[in-house]
Design a protein around this motif. Structure first.
Motif, short mmCIF file in Angstrom:
data_model
loop_
_atom_site.label_atom_id
_atom_site.label_comp_id
_atom_site.label_asym_id
_atom_site.label_seq_id
_atom_site.Cartn_x
_atom_site.Cartn_y
_atom_site.Cartn_z
N SER A 54 0.83 -1.20 0.00
CA SER A 54 0.00 0.00 0.00
C SER A 54 0.87 1.26 0.00
O SER A 54 2.08 1.20 0.21
N THR A 55 0.22 2.40 -0.22
CA THR A 55 0.94 3.68 -0.19
C THR A 55 1.66 3.88 1.13
O THR A 55 2.82 4.30 1.17
N ALA A 56 0.97 3.58 2.24
CA ALA A 56 1.57 3.76 3.56
C ALA A 56 2.78 2.83 3.76
O ALA A 56 3.81 3.24 4.29
N SER A 57 2.65 1.59 3.31
CA SER A 57 3.76 0.64 3.44
C SER A 57 4.94 1.05 2.56
O SER A 57 6.10 0.88 2.94
N TRP A 58 4.64 1.61 1.39
CA TRP A 58 5.71 2.10 0.52
C TRP A 58 6.44 3.27 1.19
O TRP A 58 7.66 3.40 1.10
N GLY A 307 0.69 -6.02 8.96
CA GLY A 307 1.91 -6.31 9.73
C GLY A 307 2.89 -5.16 9.69
O GLY A 307 3.57 -4.88 10.69
N LEU A 308 2.99 -4.47 8.56
CA LEU A 308 3.91 -3.34 8.45
C LEU A 308 3.43 -2.14 9.27
O LEU A 308 4.24 -1.35 9.76
N ARG A 309 2.12 -2.02 9.45
CA ARG A 309 1.61 -0.99 10.37
C ARG A 309 2.00 -1.32 11.81
O ARG A 309 2.33 -0.43 12.60
N ASP A 310 1.97 -2.61 12.16
CA ASP A 310 2.46 -3.03 13.47
C ASP A 310 3.91 -2.60 13.66
O ASP A 310 4.30 -2.09 14.72
N VAL A 311 4.72 -2.83 12.63
CA VAL A 311 6.15 -2.48 12.68
C VAL A 311 6.32 -0.99 12.97
O VAL A 311 7.07 -0.60 13.88
N GLY A 312 5.63 -0.15 12.20
CA GLY A 312 5.76 1.30 12.38
C GLY A 312 5.37 1.74 13.78
O GLY A 312 6.04 2.57 14.40
N ALA A 313 4.26 1.19 14.28
CA ALA A 313 3.77 1.58 15.61
C ALA A 313 4.71 1.10 16.71
O ALA A 313 5.03 1.85 17.64
N LEU A 314 5.18 -0.15 16.62
CA LEU A 314 6.06 -0.69 17.67
C LEU A 314 7.37 0.08 17.72
O LEU A 314 7.85 0.43 18.82
N VAL A 315 7.96 0.35 16.58
CA VAL A 315 9.23 1.10 16.56
C VAL A 315 9.03 2.49 17.14
O VAL A 315 9.86 2.98 17.92
N GLU A 390 -8.62 3.49 2.69
CA GLU A 390 -8.38 2.22 3.39
C GLU A 390 -7.43 1.34 2.58
O GLU A 390 -6.50 0.74 3.12
N ALA A 391 -7.67 1.26 1.26
CA ALA A 391 -6.82 0.44 0.40
C ALA A 391 -5.39 0.95 0.38
O ALA A 391 -4.43 0.17 0.33
N ARG A 392 -5.21 2.27 0.42
CA ARG A 392 -3.88 2.88 0.39
C ARG A 392 -3.21 2.84 1.76
O ARG A 392 -2.04 3.18 1.89
N GLY A 393 -3.97 2.46 2.79
CA GLY A 393 -3.42 2.40 4.14
C GLY A 393 -3.21 3.76 4.77
O GLY A 393 -2.45 3.91 5.72
N MET A 394 -3.91 4.78 4.23
CA MET A 394 -3.67 6.15 4.67
C MET A 394 -4.74 6.66 5.63
O MET A 394 -4.84 7.85 5.87
N SER A 395 -5.54 5.77 6.18
CA SER A 395 -6.59 6.18 7.12
C SER A 395 -6.13 5.93 8.55
O SER A 395 -5.20 5.16 8.80
N GLY A 396 -6.81 6.57 9.50
CA GLY A 396 -6.52 6.32 10.91
C GLY A 396 -5.27 7.01 11.40
O GLY A 396 -4.67 7.86 10.72
N ASP A 397 -4.83 6.61 12.59
CA ASP A 397 -3.67 7.21 13.26
C ASP A 397 -2.41 6.49 12.79
O ASP A 397 -2.04 5.44 13.33
N LEU A 398 -1.74 7.06 11.80
CA LEU A 398 -0.59 6.40 11.19
C LEU A 398 0.70 6.64 11.97
O LEU A 398 0.97 7.77 12.40
N PRO A 399 1.53 5.61 12.12
CA PRO A 399 2.88 5.83 12.66
C PRO A 399 3.67 6.76 11.74
O PRO A 399 3.45 6.80 10.53
N GLU A 400 4.64 7.48 12.32
CA GLU A 400 5.43 8.45 11.54
C GLU A 400 6.14 7.80 10.35
O GLU A 400 6.23 8.39 9.28
N LEU A 401 6.63 6.58 10.54
CA LEU A 401 7.37 5.90 9.46
C LEU A 401 6.49 5.58 8.25
O LEU A 401 7.01 5.32 7.17
N LEU A 402 5.18 5.59 8.44
CA LEU A 402 4.28 5.25 7.32
C LEU A 402 3.68 6.49 6.66
O LEU A 402 2.88 6.37 5.74
N LYS A 403 4.08 7.66 7.14
CA LYS A 403 3.61 8.89 6.52
C LYS A 403 4.54 9.30 5.40
O LYS A 403 5.72 8.96 5.40
N GLY A 404 4.02 10.08 4.45
CA GLY A 404 4.82 10.49 3.31
C GLY A 404 5.93 11.44 3.71
O GLY A 404 5.90 12.05 4.77
#
Length: 404
Positions: A54-58, A307-315, A390-404
Motif C-alpha cells: 500500500s501507499t503507507a507501506s511504501w 503487519g507493516l503498520r504493526d512495525v511502524g507503531a512498535l518502533v 483504506e486500500a492505500r493504508g492512509m486512514s486512521g492514526d498512522l505511525p510516523e514511518l508510514l507517513k509520506g
C-alpha cells in the motif's frame, strides 16, 4: 560477555526483518532469529506469491532506505476494478492525480532480496539464520532465548514474528480466536496478450474471489499478472491436479477475455485460508507483530500491510519511550502499542471477514443486492474516497514511518 540488545525478534520474514531495519534506523539494536536458510527463501520458484504494498507501506520502505533498490521491481497499481461475476454494477477505484498510485505489486522474493541485503550490512542487526530456538525466557529485567547450538541471546523485549503458527505466541499462552474458511488460494503467474494498464481486478464468484494483480512486463516485453484464485477446500486438490491445458481453460472462462490470449507462467502453488486474531498482542516483555497476531483473508490484499503498520507503531513507541528513559520492554511502552494497534487490526480483520462472507452468499438475489450496493458506492465520491484511503493504508492514526 553476552551481546545483549534492545530487541530479540523471532522470525526473520518480511515483517520481522522490516522491523529489525526500521528499528535500526532509530538506533535500536536487535537479534533476528530465523530457522530458514536465506538461500532457500531467495531461490527462484521457492514462493510464487506477490504482495500488494500500500501507499503507507511504501512510505515505510522509503523511510528506511529501501525504495531505491525496490523501485525498479514494483508494478504501480493505478486502479482497482471490483465486480460481482463480471455483471453490471462494477466499482472502479481510481486515485486523484496528486495522490499517485493505490500501491505497488512486488514479488515476495524481490522484497526478501532487498530486506536481506540491507540487513546483512547493518551493524545494529545480529542475524541468526538456520537457527532453532529450544528455550525462551522472559524475566523481570530482560528476555533470552537458547538456540539449538547452545548459544544464548539476550535482549530487553521479545518480539514474536514467526507467522500464523507462532510458537512464541502459543508458548506465552495467549488465547486466539480462529476459524477455517474451508477455502484454498491457488497462485499462478499469467502472461497475457493485452496490457493490464496497472489495473488490479477483484472478480467475485460464488466459490470465492478471483484476483488478478498487475506485475511488470518481463524482459521480453510480455505482459504479466499474478492470479490468486480462491476455491473451496473440497475442490482445491482437483484444481491443483489439473493439467496446464485444463487449468488454462478454467482460468480463461473466468477472465471473460479481459486479457486476450493467455499462457501460464511458472509453477502453481496453493495454501489454505483461515482467520485468526489474538485476544491481546502484548504480554510481559513480549510483543506480537504481523501474522503472529492476526491472520486475515487475502480478499483485500491487506495482510502484509497490516503487519507493516504493526512495525511502524512498535518502533515508534519504543523509540519515544527510550527517549524518556524507558526500557523497550517496559509495560507502559507495550500498553501504548496494544492500545494503538489492537483495535485497528481487529477492525480490518472483521471487515475482510465480512466481505468474504458477503460475497460468498450464492444466488441471483444476493448478487443483485451486492451489485446495487456497488453501483451506489460508484456514484458516491465520499464513500468511494473512504474505501480508497483504506486500500492505500492512509486512514486512521498512522505511525510516523508510514507517513509520506
Amino acid at each position: 560477555m553476552a551481546d545483549k540488545r534492545e530487541l530479540l525478534i523471532l522470525g526473520g520474514g518480511l515483517v520481522g526483518m522490516t522491523l529489525a531495519l526500521a528499528a535500526a534506523r532509530k538506533g535500536i539494536s536487535s537479534h533476528v532469529v530465523d530457522r530458514a536458510d536465506p538461500a532457500d527463501l531467495l531461490a527462484e520458484g521457492f514462493d510464487g506469491r506477490a504482495s500488494a504494498i500500500s501507499t503507507a507501506s511504501w512510505n515505510l520502505f522509503k523511510n528506511i532506505g529501501l525504495a531505491d533498490q525496490l523501485e525498479p521491481h514494483g508494478c504501480r497499481i493505478e486502479s482497482i476494478a471490483v465486480t460481482d461475476n463480471m455483471r453490471p454494477g462494477r466499482i472502479d477505484f481510481v486515485p486523484e492525480e496528486h495522490e499517485g498510485t493505490l500501491g505497488r505489486m512486488f514479488a515476495n522474493r524481490q522484497l526478501r532480496l532487498a530486506l536481506f541485503e540491507a540487513a546483512k550490512d547493518e551493524k545494529l542487526i545480529s542475524w541468526h539464520a538456520k537457527a532453532n530456538v529450544v528455550e525462551r525466557h522472559r524475566g523481570e529485567h530482560g528476555v533470552s532465548v537458547t538456540l539449538e547450538d547452545g548459544a544464548v541471546l539476550e535482549a530487553s523485549l521479545l518480539v514474536g514474528a514467526e507467522g500464523r503458527g507462532s510458537p512464541t505466541r502459543d508458548g506465552a499462552g495467549i488465547s486466539i480466536a480462529k476459524w477455517d474458511y474451508s477455502h484454498r488460494a491457488i497462485i499462478q503467474g499469467l502472461i497475457h496478450e493485452k496490457p493490464h494498464d496497472g489495473v488490479a481486478w477483484e472478480i467475485f464468484y460464488e466459490a470465492g474471489p478471483f484476483a488478478l494483480l498487475p506485475l511488470l512486463d518481463d524482459d521480453q516485453g510480455r505482459h504479466r499478472s499474478a492470479l490468486v484464485w480462491t476455491v473451496s477446500e473440497a475442490d482445491g486438490e482437483g484444481v491443483m491436479k489439473l493439467g496446464p491445458r485444463a487449468f488454462k481453460a478454467e482460468v480463461e472462462k473466468r477472465l471473460h477475455g479481459i486479457f486476450g490470449d493467455i499462457e501460464l507462467n511458472g509453477g502453481r502453488s496453493s495454501y489454505p485460508l483461515g482467520f485468526h486474531h489474538t485476544a491481546k498482542i502484548v504480554d510481559n516483555r513480549l510483543a506480537l507483530v504481523g501474522d503472529a497476531a492476526h491472520g486475515i483473508h487475502p480478499i483485500a490484499g491487506q495482510g502484509l500491510n497490516l503487519g507493516l503498520r504493526d512495525v511502524g507503531a512498535l518502533v515508534q513507541v519504543i523509540a519515544e519511550g527510550m527517549r524518556i528513559g524507558l526500557d523497550p520492554g517496559d509495560a507502559q511502552v507495550l500498553a501504548r502499542y496494544e492500545k494503538w494497534r489492537g483495535l485497528d487490526s481487529f477492525m480490518v480483520a472483521l471487515a475482510t471477514d465480512g466481505l468474504t462472507r458477503l460475497f460468498g452468499i450464492p444466488g441471483k438475489a444476493p448478487s443483485a443486492i451486492r451489485r446495487l450496493g456497488m453501483g451506489a458506492v460508484q456514484r458516491m465520491p465520499t464513500l468511494k474516497r473512504w474505501f480508497m484511503d483504506e486500500a492505500r493504508g492512509m486512514s486512521g492514526d498512522l505511525p510516523e514511518l508510514l507517513k509520506g
